[in-house]
Design an enzyme around this catalytic site. Sequence first.
Site, mmCIF file in Angstrom:
data_model
loop_
_atom_site.group_PDB
_atom_site.id
_atom_site.type_symbol
_atom_site.label_atom_id
_atom_site.label_comp_id
_atom_site.label_asym_id
_atom_site.label_seq_id
_atom_site.Cartn_x
_atom_site.Cartn_y
_atom_site.Cartn_z
ATOM 1 C CE LYS A 1 -3.589 2.425 2.521
ATOM 2 N NZ LYS A 1 -4.606 2.345 3.590
ATOM 3 N NE ARG B 1 -5.439 9.620 3.270
ATOM 4 C CZ ARG B 1 -4.138 9.791 3.129
ATOM 5 N NH1 ARG B 1 -3.624 11.012 3.088
ATOM 6 N NH2 ARG B 1 -3.339 8.749 3.029
ATOM 7 C CD GLU C 1 5.789 -4.376 3.574
ATOM 8 O OE1 GLU C 1 5.213 -5.297 4.198
ATOM 9 O OE2 GLU C 1 6.168 -3.318 4.128
ATOM 10 C CE LYS D 1 -5.993 1.924 -0.463
ATOM 11 N NZ LYS D 1 -6.615 1.844 0.832
ATOM 12 C CB SER E 1 -11.244 7.437 -3.577
ATOM 13 O OG SER E 1 -10.024 7.884 -3.008
HETATM 14 C C1 PBG Z 1 -6.946 3.779 5.443
HETATM 15 C C2 PBG Z 1 -7.505 3.533 4.084
HETATM 16 C C3 PBG Z 1 -7.392 4.432 3.025
HETATM 17 C C4 PBG Z 1 -8.063 3.865 1.942
HETATM 18 C C5 PBG Z 1 -8.569 2.634 2.362
HETATM 19 N N1 PBG Z 1 -8.206 2.445 3.697
HETATM 20 C C6 PBG Z 1 -6.820 5.772 2.942
HETATM 21 C C7 PBG Z 1 -5.523 6.071 3.564
HETATM 22 O O1 PBG Z 1 -4.645 5.224 3.692
HETATM 23 O O2 PBG Z 1 -5.386 7.215 3.967
HETATM 24 C C8 PBG Z 1 -8.173 4.533 0.610
HETATM 25 C C9 PBG Z 1 -9.098 3.950 -0.377
HETATM 26 C C10 PBG Z 1 -9.390 4.841 -1.528
HETATM 27 O O3 PBG Z 1 -8.773 5.902 -1.733
HETATM 28 O O4 PBG Z 1 -10.278 4.464 -2.289
HETATM 29 N N2 PBG Z 1 -6.832 2.729 6.292
#
Ligand code: PBG
Length: 330
Positions: A200, A210, A238, A253, A279
């Site tokens: 991630k 967010r 990882e 991700k 997103s």
């Molecule tokens: C945080 C989390 C995030 C997303 C999923 N879980 C955002 C972050 O790490 O700040 C983002 C998913 C998206 O942008 O669609 N645990």
Amino acid sequence: MPQLPTHRPRRNRKSQIIRDMVQETRLTTHDFIFPLFLIEGHSQQVEIHSMPGIFRFSADKLIDEVGRCVELGIQSFAPFPSINDGLKDRLARESANPEGLYLKTIAEIKRQFPDVVLMTDVAMDPYSSDGHDGVVDAESGEILNDATLEVLGQMALAQARAGADIIGPSDMMDGRVAWIRDVLDSNAFSHVSIMSYTAKYASAFYGPFRDALDSAPKKGDKKSYQMNPANRREALRELALDEAEGADMVMIKPALSYLDVIREVRDNTHLPVTAYNVSGEYAMVKAAAQNGWLDGEKTMMEVLTSIKRAGADAILTYFAKEAAEVLRRG
Ligand code: PBG
């Protein structure tokens, strides 16, 4: 005289039927995991400004939405909660409250739709007064890895008790897969899976998410735990750890700027690989389509196909419902 070609790849593209015959990658609704946003209240359905077509639902409306998706053939969901500020604290205690919004709703969805697969999110940020995925040291501002593991273990256990099928740690703390596996196994939840957010990245593409959850860090950024977008080998490190720690599935991700990482991970594991089409990737396509700059539907299908072609077995995507509608039309 230049030679005329003997080898003509275009022959395999000469009609729709032949193109379909030789098509290497096909999307189906089985590929999709649909993220859902949950808010307090009743009869609430609020569109997210930066994600046209995606809503934050109160539990009753969320359950209706699950029903509509199931009709379309989508069977897997990843719910995320938006928690009232008053319930947030340093240690994200609300995350293990079985009577809290998230866990009660998880249990209710499983009661009404026993067959759907729910992947629950394990990370502190929606419940943390600091807006971080880990415990923040009050003095130094450091993210405390091992203190966080304790919180994540309790959160995962509470989710398993509520009926989660798959636990999805999205926090990027070291050692959390082994920790969560151990907590689950020693509490008779050895049948609950772990889909690890393996690679991630500290990405700008999470912005709309967010906003949706009001979960941005209050101070600093997430670079001391999420990965540097410049790194690919580190994803394999990882991956090795998550495999050794007992992950059932691994995830990359975001997806679109990381197709090379998806392929690299695909080529280096026998585990199922998933990708999170996040997103900001959704927002980009929607914004361009709204301006008439792109054909939104075609771009959506191309994006999803490219993620699968890169090696993803399943895709977390806000496009799931819309793509399922396109697939149904054929
Ligand atoms: C945080 C989390 C995030 C997303 C999923 N879980 C955002 C972050 O790490 O700040 C983002 C998913 C998206 O942008 O669609 N645990």
